[in-house]
Design a protein around this motif. Structure first.
Motif, PDB file in Angstrom:
ATOM      1  N   TRP A  73     -21.433 -10.739  -2.731  1.00 40.08           N
ATOM      2  CA  TRP A  73     -20.551 -10.769  -3.903  1.00 40.08           C
ATOM      3  C   TRP A  73     -21.292 -11.240  -5.148  1.00 40.08           C
ATOM      4  CZ3 TRP A  73     -16.280 -15.124  -3.090  1.00 40.08           C
ATOM      5  CH2 TRP A  73     -16.886 -16.324  -2.743  1.00 40.08           C
ATOM      6  N   HIS A  74     -20.724 -10.915  -6.318  1.00 36.96           N
ATOM      7  CA  HIS A  74     -21.410 -11.188  -7.576  1.00 36.96           C
ATOM      8  C   HIS A  74     -21.479 -12.683  -7.875  1.00 36.96           C
ATOM      9  CE1 HIS A  74     -18.095 -12.357 -10.345  1.00 36.96           C
ATOM     10  NE2 HIS A  74     -17.371 -11.768  -9.422  1.00 36.96           N
ATOM     11  N   HIS A  75     -20.696 -13.511  -7.165  1.00 38.02           N
ATOM     12  CA  HIS A  75     -20.718 -14.955  -7.421  1.00 38.02           C
ATOM     13  C   HIS A  75     -22.103 -15.562  -7.228  1.00 38.02           C
ATOM     14  CE1 HIS A  75     -16.581 -14.753  -8.004  1.00 38.02           C
ATOM     15  NE2 HIS A  75     -16.104 -15.313  -6.915  1.00 38.02           N
ATOM     16  N   THR A  76     -22.933 -14.928  -6.405  1.00 36.86           N
ATOM     17  CA  THR A  76     -24.277 -15.482  -6.197  1.00 36.86           C
ATOM     18  C   THR A  76     -25.046 -15.550  -7.511  1.00 36.86           C
ATOM     19  OG1 THR A  76     -25.132 -13.304  -5.626  1.00 36.86           O
ATOM     20  CG2 THR A  76     -24.405 -14.706  -3.799  1.00 36.86           C
ATOM     21  N   LYS A  77     -24.680 -14.688  -8.466  1.00 33.97           N
ATOM     22  CA  LYS A  77     -25.347 -14.683  -9.780  1.00 33.97           C
ATOM     23  C   LYS A  77     -24.477 -15.327 -10.857  1.00 33.97           C
ATOM     24  CE  LYS A  77     -28.045 -10.490  -8.825  1.00 33.97           C
ATOM     25  NZ  LYS A  77     -27.546 -10.285  -7.444  1.00 33.97           N
ATOM     26  N   THR A  78     -23.171 -14.993 -10.877  1.00 33.82           N
ATOM     27  CA  THR A  78     -22.317 -15.485 -11.954  1.00 33.82           C
ATOM     28  C   THR A  78     -21.782 -16.888 -11.698  1.00 33.82           C
ATOM     29  OG1 THR A  78     -20.511 -14.265 -10.922  1.00 33.82           O
ATOM     30  CG2 THR A  78     -21.595 -13.223 -12.791  1.00 33.82           C
ATOM     31  N   TYR A  79     -21.487 -17.213 -10.442  1.00 37.55           N
ATOM     32  CA  TYR A  79     -20.954 -18.542 -10.093  1.00 37.55           C
ATOM     33  C   TYR A  79     -21.655 -19.044  -8.829  1.00 37.55           C
ATOM     34  CZ  TYR A  79     -17.298 -16.711 -13.171  1.00 37.55           C
ATOM     35  OH  TYR A  79     -16.622 -16.139 -14.222  1.00 37.55           O
ATOM     36  N   PRO A  80     -22.963 -19.323  -8.904  1.00 34.31           N
ATOM     37  CA  PRO A  80     -23.734 -19.634  -7.690  1.00 34.31           C
ATOM     38  C   PRO A  80     -23.299 -20.903  -6.978  1.00 34.31           C
ATOM     39  CG  PRO A  80     -25.050 -20.029  -9.672  1.00 34.31           C
ATOM     40  CD  PRO A  80     -23.812 -19.303 -10.106  1.00 34.31           C
ATOM     41  N   ASN A  81     -22.651 -21.827  -7.698  1.00 37.04           N
ATOM     42  CA  ASN A  81     -22.192 -23.074  -7.073  1.00 37.04           C
ATOM     43  C   ASN A  81     -20.682 -23.269  -7.179  1.00 37.04           C
ATOM     44  OD1 ASN A  81     -25.208 -24.218  -8.349  1.00 37.04           O
ATOM     45  ND2 ASN A  81     -24.776 -24.236  -6.163  1.00 37.04           N
ATOM     46  N   LEU A  82     -19.974 -22.187  -7.517  1.00 36.00           N
ATOM     47  CA  LEU A  82     -18.514 -22.276  -7.615  1.00 36.00           C
ATOM     48  C   LEU A  82     -17.878 -21.047  -6.960  1.00 36.00           C
ATOM     49  CD1 LEU A  82     -16.341 -24.214  -8.983  1.00 36.00           C
ATOM     50  CD2 LEU A  82     -16.182 -22.431 -10.736  1.00 36.00           C
ATOM     51  N   PRO A  83     -17.979 -20.942  -5.629  1.00 34.94           N
ATOM     52  CA  PRO A  83     -17.361 -19.786  -4.974  1.00 34.94           C
ATOM     53  C   PRO A  83     -15.843 -19.820  -5.023  1.00 34.94           C
ATOM     54  CG  PRO A  83     -18.164 -21.365  -3.344  1.00 34.94           C
ATOM     55  CD  PRO A  83     -18.658 -21.837  -4.681  1.00 34.94           C
ATOM     56  N   ALA A  84     -15.271 -21.016  -5.192  1.00 38.71           N
ATOM     57  CA  ALA A  84     -13.811 -21.142  -5.193  1.00 38.71           C
ATOM     58  C   ALA A  84     -13.353 -22.011  -6.356  1.00 38.71           C
ATOM     59  CB  ALA A  84     -13.336 -21.751  -3.875  1.00 38.71           C
ATOM     60  N   TRP A  85     -12.208 -21.659  -6.914  1.00 40.92           N
ATOM     61  CA  TRP A  85     -11.629 -22.369  -8.054  1.00 40.92           C
ATOM     62  C   TRP A  85     -10.375 -23.083  -7.559  1.00 40.92           C
ATOM     63  CZ3 TRP A  85      -9.306 -19.445 -12.865  1.00 40.92           C
ATOM     64  CH2 TRP A  85      -8.973 -20.379 -13.868  1.00 40.92           C
ATOM     65  N   ILE A  86     -10.583 -24.265  -6.967  1.00 40.81           N
ATOM     66  CA  ILE A  86      -9.481 -25.021  -6.388  1.00 40.81           C
ATOM     67  C   ILE A  86      -9.499 -26.446  -6.933  1.00 40.81           C
ATOM     68  CG2 ILE A  86      -9.352 -23.600  -4.311  1.00 40.81           C
ATOM     69  CD1 ILE A  86     -10.920 -25.801  -2.851  1.00 40.81           C
ATOM     70  N   VAL A  87      -8.494 -27.218  -6.558  1.00 41.91           N
ATOM     71  CA  VAL A  87      -8.298 -28.551  -7.119  1.00 41.91           C
ATOM     72  C   VAL A  87      -8.715 -29.630  -6.126  1.00 41.91           C
ATOM     73  CG1 VAL A  87      -6.533 -30.202  -7.890  1.00 41.91           C
ATOM     74  CG2 VAL A  87      -6.488 -27.833  -8.704  1.00 41.91           C
TER      75      VAL A  87
END
Length: 524
Positions: A73-87
């Motif tokens: 998935w593109h998260h490896t480049k765009t969000y390499p340390n944020l695979p999930a947006w949770i609280v």
């Protein structure tokens, strides 16, 4: 005085996490006379702590402990340390969710029977069906105050401009199922006020009109005198005796001290990344591959929904940010129809973004005239989030980093995700249909955006009829350990195209009935 249980009290149910699953379970058990200790890794925020500021609240409440995005998935480049947006906080992601409370459809529980064998996918039917969950859906809708349902009796929320623009386009292209069952009070309900249309639903509802366990289930549970809430308590591992029965949990308290809480039953509700991570970190000589993992399925079959996003620029102002964050939901594409070139279905969800998020998510890490010219038209924008069925793949999941540790000394989780061909087909179709919907009402430009980090995290400890196929049975009870339960979205066998919160709550209500009954019968 707040209830306090002794650390050696082995009659308590320990619940790890306080979100939709854990918070609901605590209240349901407490109302049935069961003593509970709720261990929450995050802080105990209050509505007064919420700010109508996207980035301020992102930095305040998000789970920002290090995680590594891996896979295709593109998260490896765009969000390499944020695979999930949770609280990370009391209430979990019910602080952050937009409030959409959709039921699964009957076929969603029969994933494998409906689609048959699909190459590259690890499909499985749930060990329960829609009829099993239907009465609990009703109870969940009543509890949560889902507007527009018979359960709550609340009228629908008002139609804001964002709703009107998307709904008008939807009707022009022939869509008919335009829905919005929102767990946001359209008028005073359950001791909380009606929605004031502030528009910052995903930053925490200052009005408390949106259902969140932070100020609904948790306070009600505490009021019984049978529940103790311990925030800033990160659970490190679950312990067991020589027979394999769970006996307690080890956690770090707010002062950095390691503690051990004894337990009669342990319920894990830490989201689909932290829950399998905890089971894997609890490996022992008796369970060398992690707790409840005789099947090898702990951490596997990670589901996030197949998502995509786009903004449309219209000829006149829309002001999508005015009103609830989520507007019209087009559900016509949710039913399976293989003639479209893919299995499963999706919803088109009108989800507004504030200007900071629009700038960040439109082209992550990018800038230039194509971005700035769009942002100049922000007040003319509508926005959609494609939410489609994600197919389970065994290799998608959560593993432990071999060397890197976090601030608690635990291995950092690696979250791997790669699209199945079916996921990619849903994404393409959904974006194309939003373009049609938008152009039908005169949109001059439509900009596709890459998906944001996952808010809907499911799978990784899935339900199964047979122990070899999953982690828990139809009650969320571990196949391998009878007094260990999974109480969050990680128990999902399939994702459906519906947002998961309502189903998590319905399952928690059902699970509480089972646990309380089993404890009374001395089966637990």
């Amino acid at each position: 005085m707040a209830t306090q249980f002794r650390l050696d009290d082995d009659e308590v149910v320990v619940i790890v996490g306080s979100g939709a699953g854990g918070g609901t379970l605590a209240n349901e058990l407490a109302q049935k006379g069961v003593k509970c200790v709720v261990l929450e890794a995050g802080k105990h925020y209050q509505p007064d702590d919420f700010e109508n500021d996207e980035w301020a609240m992102f930095n305040k409440i998000s789970w920002l402990d290090k995680r590594i995005s891996a896979g295709g998935w593109h998260h490896t480049k765009t969000y390499p340390n944020l695979p999930a947006w949770i609280v990370k906080g009391v209430g979990g992601s019910t602080i952050h969710w937009a409030g959409l409370a959709l039921r699964f459809l009957p076929h969603d529980f029969r994933n494998k029977s409906t689609y048959g064998h699909v190459d590259g996918a690890n499909l499985l039917d749930w060990p329960i069906g829609y009829d099993d969950l239907e009465p609990y859906y009703f109870r969940a809708e009543k509890k949560m105050g889902v507007a527009g349902t018979a359960a709550s009796g609340l009228p629908l929320l008002p139609e804001n401009n964002h709703y009107k623009v998307i709904a008008a386009g939807a009707r022009k292209v022939g869509y008919k199922q335009i829905v919005r069952p929102m767990a946001i009070n359209s008028q005073a309900y359950d001791g909380r006020p009606g929605c004031q249309q502030l528009g910052f639903c995903m930053q925490g509802c200052k009005m408390t009109a949106k259902w969140s366990t932070l100020y609904t289930e948790i306070p009600k549970a505490l009021d019984t005198g049978r529940v103790e809430l311990r925030p800033q308590s990160m659970v490190l591992k679950i312990e067991h005796d020589k027979s394999g029965k769970v006996t307690g949990v080890v956690y770090v308290d707010p002062h950095g001290h390691t503690q051990r809480q004894a337990a009669r039953v342990v319920c894990v509700a830490g989201n689909s990344i932290e829950s399998p991570r905890l089971l894997l970190n609890s490996a022992s000589s008796l369970f060398p591959d992690g707790l409840a993992n005789s099947s090898g399925q702990v951490g596997r079959n990670y589901l996030t929904h197949t998502t995509a996003a786009a903004v449309a620029i219209h000829q006149k102002p829309v002001h999508m940010y005015r009103g609830t964050a989520l507007a019209a939901v087009i559900s016509d594409e949710a039913d399976p129809n293989p003639e479209r070139g893919f299995f499963g279905g999706y919803h088109l969800e009108g989800l507004s973004l504030g200007l900071p998020y629009t700038a960040a998510f439109m082209k992550p890490g990018g800038w230039g005239r194509d971005v700035t010219s769009a942002l100049e038209m922000y007040d003319h924008m509508s926005c959609v989030w494609v939410c489609g069925e994600d197919f389970a793949q065994e290799q998608n999941g959560v593993t432990l980093h071999p060397t890197e540790k976090d601030q608690y000394g635990l291995p950092v989780p690696i979250v791997s995700k790669t699209d199945h061909a079916n996921d990619a087909a849903i994404r393409r179709h959904g974006l194309a249909q939003f373009r049609k919907v938008s152009e039908a009402v005169g949109a001059t430009r439509v900009i596709d955006m890459p998906p944001y980090p996952a808010s809907h995290n499911m799978g990784t400890n899935r339900m199964s009829a047979k122990a070899r196929d999953g982690v828990v049975n139809k009650w969320g009870q571990a196949h391998d350990i009878k007094n260990l339960f999974i109480s969050d979205g990680s128990q999902f066998t399939s994702s459906s195209a519906a947002n998961p919160t309502l189903t998590i709550v319905a399952l928690a209500i059902r699970q509480a009935e089972y646990i309380a009954g089993a404890m009374q019968r001395k089966e637990l």
